[in-house]
Design an enzyme around this catalytic site. Structure first.
Site, PDB file in Angstrom:
ATOM      1  N   HIS A   1       0.799  -1.078  -0.026  1.00 37.06           N
ATOM      2  CA  HIS A   1       0.151   0.144   0.184  1.00 37.06           C
ATOM      3  C   HIS A   1       0.858   1.199  -0.222  1.00 37.06           C
ATOM      4  O   HIS A   1       0.931   2.326   0.765  1.00 37.06           O
ATOM      5  CB  HIS A   1      -1.045   0.119   1.367  1.00 37.06           C
ATOM      6  CG  HIS A   1      -1.825  -1.218   1.231  1.00 37.06           C
ATOM      7  ND1 HIS A   1      -3.022  -1.190   0.269  1.00 37.06           N
ATOM      8  CD2 HIS A   1      -2.058  -2.241   1.972  1.00 37.06           C
ATOM      9  CE1 HIS A   1      -3.664  -2.417   0.638  1.00 37.06           C
ATOM     10  NE2 HIS A   1      -2.974  -2.947   1.650  1.00 37.06           N
ATOM     11  N   ASP A  52      -6.169   2.034   3.907  1.00 35.75           N
ATOM     12  CA  ASP A  52      -4.765   1.597   3.359  1.00 35.75           C
ATOM     13  C   ASP A  52      -4.209   2.300   2.306  1.00 35.75           C
ATOM     14  O   ASP A  52      -3.122   2.395   2.039  1.00 35.75           O
ATOM     15  CB  ASP A  52      -5.045   0.123   3.119  1.00 35.75           C
ATOM     16  CG  ASP A  52      -4.702  -0.733   4.330  1.00 35.75           C
ATOM     17  OD1 ASP A  52      -4.040  -0.542   5.287  1.00 35.75           O
ATOM     18  OD2 ASP A  52      -5.105  -1.773   4.333  1.00 35.75           O
TER      19      ASP A  52
END
Length: 371
Positions: A96, A270
Site C-alpha cells: 500500500h 490503506d
C-alpha cells in the site's frame, strides 16, 4: 531458496505470512523455510506446528532477514524491518505504498525487490491476492459499524436490523467491488436498509441481480452521495484504485451534514481513505470523532480475525510464492499478472500507479528485470 517468515510487529497484527500447511508445501518442493520464534503463536500456529511442517525456528527477526533470500509477510514492513532488507532480497507482502511515502523511500534505499499482494492481477484484471482480505474487511466493516452505533460506544443507539415496529438502520456503501458487495451481503442479512453506490453501471446491474433487488443500487455522483449521506446511520468506504491513492469522495463539509453519532468505516484507509476526515487508526485505538461522527479507520482490519484471515490469504498466495521460490526472475518475466505485483525493483519504482501517486519516476517492470 531460503524463505523467511518474520513475526509481524505492526500494532495488534497477529497474522503470519505462511501457515504450517504452506511451509510443508514449500519444503516438499525443495525449499528451506525460516520462521521467527512465536511468529504464529497468537493464532495457535505454534513453533512445534512449524517444525513438524519442516521449518527451522530462529530466535529473532534479524536472523530471518540476514539469511533469507525471500521474505514473506502480511503487512507492510515497519521502518526497522525496511532497514533490515538488503539489495536484491525479495519481499512479498501487502505494501500500500501510494499512501506511505516514508515506506517507499526506505524500500528504494534498501535496494530490495518489493512485491505487493494488492497489485498482483489475474487474466480478468482482478486482484486475487487482495480479494480474500477484501472479503474479510467488507464483512468486518458491518460488524464494526454495528458495534460503534451502540450508545455505550458513542453511537446513535441504533440497531442495524431494527425490530418489528421500528425501522432498521440505513447503511450506505461507497463502492460495489469485493469489499462493498461483502458488506452489503452482511448488512442485508442483518436486516438493515442498504444502499450501494458505484460508478460502473454494469457493476450496479450485477449487484442488483446478486441481491435480487433487495438493496438500492445508485450511480455514485457527488450529488447522489451528498443526498444520501445525511440519512445514513452507517457509511462504509469501499472504493479502490489498484496501487493508487483512494479518491476522496466525501468532503469535510459533507461529514458535517451527517447525523450525530453516525459511524464511518473507511476500508480504503490503506490507500489514504475516501473521506477527507479519515486518518489511520489501530485495533488498540480504533475510532475518533469529527463533527459528532464516529470514524473507524483501522489499517489492518482483517488482523482482528487473524486466524481466518491468515488461512484465507495463504490459500491464494501459496501458488505465487511457489513460482517465485523456484526462480523469481523467470517467474516475473514470464508471468505478466505476477509482474504487476512488482512495485519496487532495486531502487526504482516499477508500478505506474504507485509512481504517479508518490511523484516518483516510473520504470517499466519488464525493462527493470532485464537489466
Amino acid at each position: 531458496m531460503q524463505i523467511g517468515v518474520p513475526k509481524e510487529v505492526k500494532n495488534h497484527e497477529y497474522r503470519v505470512g505462511l501457515t504450517p500447511d504452506s511451509v510443508q508445501e514449500l519444503v516438499s518442493a525443495g525449499h528451506q523455510v525460516l520462521v521467527e520464534r512465536n511468529a504464529g503463536a497468537a493464532i495457535d500456529f505454534t513453533d512445534e506446528h512449524f517444525r513438524r511442517a519442516g521449518a527451522e525456528i530462529v530466535p529473532a527477526a534479524t536472523e530471518v532477514f540476514d539469511r533469507a533470500d525471500m521474505i514473506i509477510k502480511v503487512k507492510e514492513p515497519q521502518p526497522d524491518e525496511c532497514r533490515m532488507l538488503r539489495a536484491g532480497q525479495l519481499l512479498f507482502t501487502y505494501l500500500h505504498l501510494a499512501a506511505d511515502p516514508d515506506q517507499a523511500s526506505l524500500l528504494l534505499k534498501s535496494g530490495a525487490i518489493a512485491m505487493a499482494y494488492e497489485t498482483v492481477t489475474d487474466d480478468r484484471g482482478h486482484l486475487p491476492l487482495l480479494a480474500p482480505m477484501s472479503e474479510v474487511a467488507g464483512r468486518m466493516a458491518v460488524q464494526a459499524g454495528a458495534h460503534h452505533l451502540e450508545k455505550a460506544q458513542g453511537g446513535r443507539g441504533v440497531l442495524l436490523g431494527g425490530v418489528p415496529g421500528v425501522a432498521p438502520a440505513r447503511v450506505l456503501i461507497l463502492g460495489g467491488g469485493v469489499v462493498g458487495s461483502n458488506a452489503a451481503g452482511v448488512a442485508l442479512g442483518i436486516g438493515a436498509d442498504v444502499t450501494i453506490m458505484d460508478r460502473s453501471v454494469d457493476r450496479l446491474r450485477e449487484l442488483d441481480r446478486m441481491f435480487s433487488e433487495s438493496i438500492r443500487c445508485v450511480y455514485a455522483t457527488a450529488a447522489a452521495i451528498e443526498n444520501y449521506l445525511p440519512e445514513a446511520d452507517l457509511v462504509i468506504g469501499a472504493v479502490l484504485l489498484p496501487g493508487a491513492s483512494a479518491p476522496r469522495l466525501v468532503t469535510r463539509e459533507m461529514v458535517g451534514q451527517m447525523k450525530p453519532g453516525a459511524v464511518v468505516v473507511d476500508v480504503a484507509i490503506d490507500q489514504g481513505g475516501c473521506f477527507a476526515t479519515s486518518r489511520p487508526t489501530s485495533h488498540q485505538d480504533p475510532t475518533y470523532v469529527v463533527d459528532g461522527v464516529i470514524h473507524y479507520c483501522v489499517t489492518n482490519m482483517p488482523g482482528g480475525v487473524a486466524r481466518t484471515a491468515t488461512q484465507a490469504l495463504n490459500n491464494v498466495t501459496l501458488p505465487f510464492v511457489l513460482q517465485l521460490a523456484d526462480n523469481p526472475i523467470r517467474a516475473l518475466l514470464s508471468n505478466a499478472n505476477l509482474r504487476n505485483g512488482l512495485n519496487i525493483h532495486c531502487g526504482r519504482v516499477t508500478h505506474k500507479a504507485v509512481a504517479d501517486s508518490l511523484g516518483h519516476n516510473f520504470t517499466d517492470a519488464f525493462e527493470a528485470l532485464k537489466k
